[in-house]
Design an enzyme around this catalytic site. Structure first.
Site, PDB file in Angstrom:
ATOM      1  N   HIS A   1       0.853  -1.201   0.000  1.00  0.00           N
ATOM      2  CA  HIS A   1       0.000   0.000   0.000  1.00  0.00           C
ATOM      3  C   HIS A   1       0.888   1.250   0.000  1.00  0.00           C
ATOM      4  O   HIS A   1       0.885   2.041   0.958  1.00  0.00           O
ATOM      5  CB  HIS A   1      -0.871  -0.070   1.265  1.00  0.00           C
ATOM      6  CG  HIS A   1      -2.042   0.848   1.309  1.00  0.00           C
ATOM      7  ND1 HIS A   1      -1.928   2.216   1.198  1.00  0.00           N
ATOM      8  CD2 HIS A   1      -3.360   0.595   1.470  1.00  0.00           C
ATOM      9  CE1 HIS A   1      -3.135   2.762   1.313  1.00  0.00           C
ATOM     10  NE2 HIS A   1      -4.014   1.795   1.472  1.00  0.00           N
TER      11      HIS A   1
ATOM     12  N   GLU B   1      -0.546   1.526  -5.373  1.00  0.00           N
ATOM     13  CA  GLU B   1      -0.347   0.261  -4.670  1.00  0.00           C
ATOM     14  C   GLU B   1      -0.285  -0.914  -5.640  1.00  0.00           C
ATOM     15  O   GLU B   1      -1.095  -0.993  -6.569  1.00  0.00           O
ATOM     16  CB  GLU B   1      -1.523   0.049  -3.696  1.00  0.00           C
ATOM     17  CG  GLU B   1      -1.768   1.265  -2.819  1.00  0.00           C
ATOM     18  CD  GLU B   1      -3.121   1.235  -2.118  1.00  0.00           C
ATOM     19  OE1 GLU B   1      -3.605   0.118  -1.815  1.00  0.00           O
ATOM     20  OE2 GLU B   1      -3.689   2.304  -1.873  1.00  0.00           O
TER      21      GLU B   1
HETATM   22  O1  TA6 Z   1      -6.089   1.269  -0.650  1.00  0.00           O
HETATM   23  C1  TA6 Z   1      -7.028   2.293  -0.564  1.00  0.00           C
HETATM   24  C2  TA6 Z   1      -7.781   2.164   0.733  1.00  0.00           C
HETATM   25  O2  TA6 Z   1      -8.409   0.920   0.835  1.00  0.00           O
HETATM   26  C3  TA6 Z   1      -8.756   3.355   0.821  1.00  0.00           C
HETATM   27  O3  TA6 Z   1     -10.093   2.987   0.639  1.00  0.00           O
HETATM   28  C4  TA6 Z   1      -8.426   4.033   2.115  1.00  0.00           C
HETATM   29  O4  TA6 Z   1      -9.312   3.875   3.103  1.00  0.00           O
HETATM   30  C5  TA6 Z   1      -7.009   3.548   2.398  1.00  0.00           C
HETATM   31  O5  TA6 Z   1      -6.883   2.271   1.841  1.00  0.00           O
HETATM   32  C6  TA6 Z   1      -6.466   3.619   3.807  1.00  0.00           C
HETATM   33  O6  TA6 Z   1      -6.979   2.638   4.642  1.00  0.00           O
HETATM   34  P1  TA6 Z   1      -6.616   2.633   6.190  1.00  0.00           P
HETATM   35  O7  TA6 Z   1      -7.319   1.441   6.789  1.00  0.00           O
HETATM   36  O8  TA6 Z   1      -5.125   2.511   6.299  1.00  0.00           O
HETATM   37  O9  TA6 Z   1      -7.105   3.945   6.731  1.00  0.00           O
END
Ligand code: TA6
Length: 282
Positions: A154, A257
């Site tokens: 991520h 990502e």
């Molecule tokens: O990868 C994108 C995502 O799934 C978004 O929807 C956003 O919420 C982000 O990840 C961050 O997630 P987190 O649980 O780390 O706040």
């Protein structure tokens, strides 16, 4: 200066600091197996790490969280799985004339088995040389029954100004808009992706490298094994709802990502899967 790897304390977390003779460096936290900094030779910090990040108390906002065995809320596990809040161990570290490499390992334990009843081993290998970063995630099914998972690296990129960024390479690929109401797929039709509002897109089967142009230069982004690409930025309103990000930080970050999410990866006992993301300063 010689290449080296040293154990450090990073905001209270045990971490490794990798450095190369050409003065590239990286910080890899054992908490989450999370890369928290990458500075290429003669370059600037390339990863966003929130100044309001909480260290060791839930997910750390920034760097490269490892999502495993579940991406986002695509299942019943904690969001993005448990690997990003687990403590990993050091499996290997190596340096050469122009590189530094470290492998961290995470295996099932009673807590993981209580959430997800599958023996597994994860290995994350981080390698840097002058202007390049490689992150490789390996998943081994060390149990006696098959399992399936979704996963992502991520990656939070630090950008000088989001609205100046141009992302090339996604033209023609299908994506699911995670901000949209319907489940339907759309197809990217622009030559470049510009950022002027919230975005959370899950591109599928992306078969070519991406190029991110920013004020400060260009970054090549490539992946192997991970078929999907997630592009995420919360924009102003989303940023305001994230308490571990300073207001307006959405202008300083962009998540691109490497992901395996639109179809789960299935592994038989003793089988191994790996995926890699590579970032190259151009
Ligand atoms: O990868 C994108 C995502 O799934 C978004 O929807 C956003 O919420 C982000 O990840 C961050 O997630 P987190 O649980 O780390 O706040």
């Amino acid at each position: 200066m010689a290449a080296g790897i040293e154990r450090i304390d990073f905001h209270g977390l045990p971490a490794l600091r990798l450095s190369t003779a050409a003065d590239a460096s990286a910080v890899l936290s054992l908490y989450g197996g999370q890369l928290l900094s990458w500075v290429p030779a003669r370059g600037r910090e390339r990863l966003y790490l929130s100044e309001r990040a909480r260290f060791g108390n839930g997910p750390v906002r920034g760097g490269v969280p490892v999502c495993f065995p579940q991406f986002a809320a695509q299942g019943t596990l904690p969001r993005h799985g448990f690997a990003r809040t687990s403590v990993w161990t050091v499996a290997e570290q190596r340096t050469g004339d122009d590189f530094a490499l470290a492998t961290l390992r995470l295996a099932d334990d009673p807590q993981s088995l209580a959430l997800w009843p599958h023996p597994f081993t994860l290995e994350l290998t981080v390698a840097i040389d002058g202007g390049r970063l490689d992150l490789e995630l390996e998943v081994i099914n060390s149990g006696h029954t098959p399992f399936a998972f979704t996963s992502a690296l991520h990656t939070y990129l630090r950008v000088a100004e989001l609205e100046e960024c141009r992302l090339q390479g996604l033209h023609g690929f299908e994506y699911r808009d995670a901000l949209g109401a319907g489940e339907g797929l759309r197809r990217d039709s622009g030559d470049v992706l510009l950022f002027d509002g919230p975005i959370d897109r899950h591109y599928r089967n992306v078969e070519r490298p991406l190029l991110l142009r920013d004020d400060g230069g260009a970054l090549g982004i490539d992946a192997e094994g991970f078929p999907d690409v997630v592009v995420w930025n919360p924009w102003e309103d989303g940023n305001a709802r994230i308490d571990d990000m300073a207001p307006r930080d959405f202008r300083r970050m962009l998540c691109i990502e490497a992901a395996a999410i639109h179809r789960r990866i299935a592994l038989d006992p003793s089988e191994t899967w790996h995926g890699r993301q590579t970032l190259v300063c151009l």
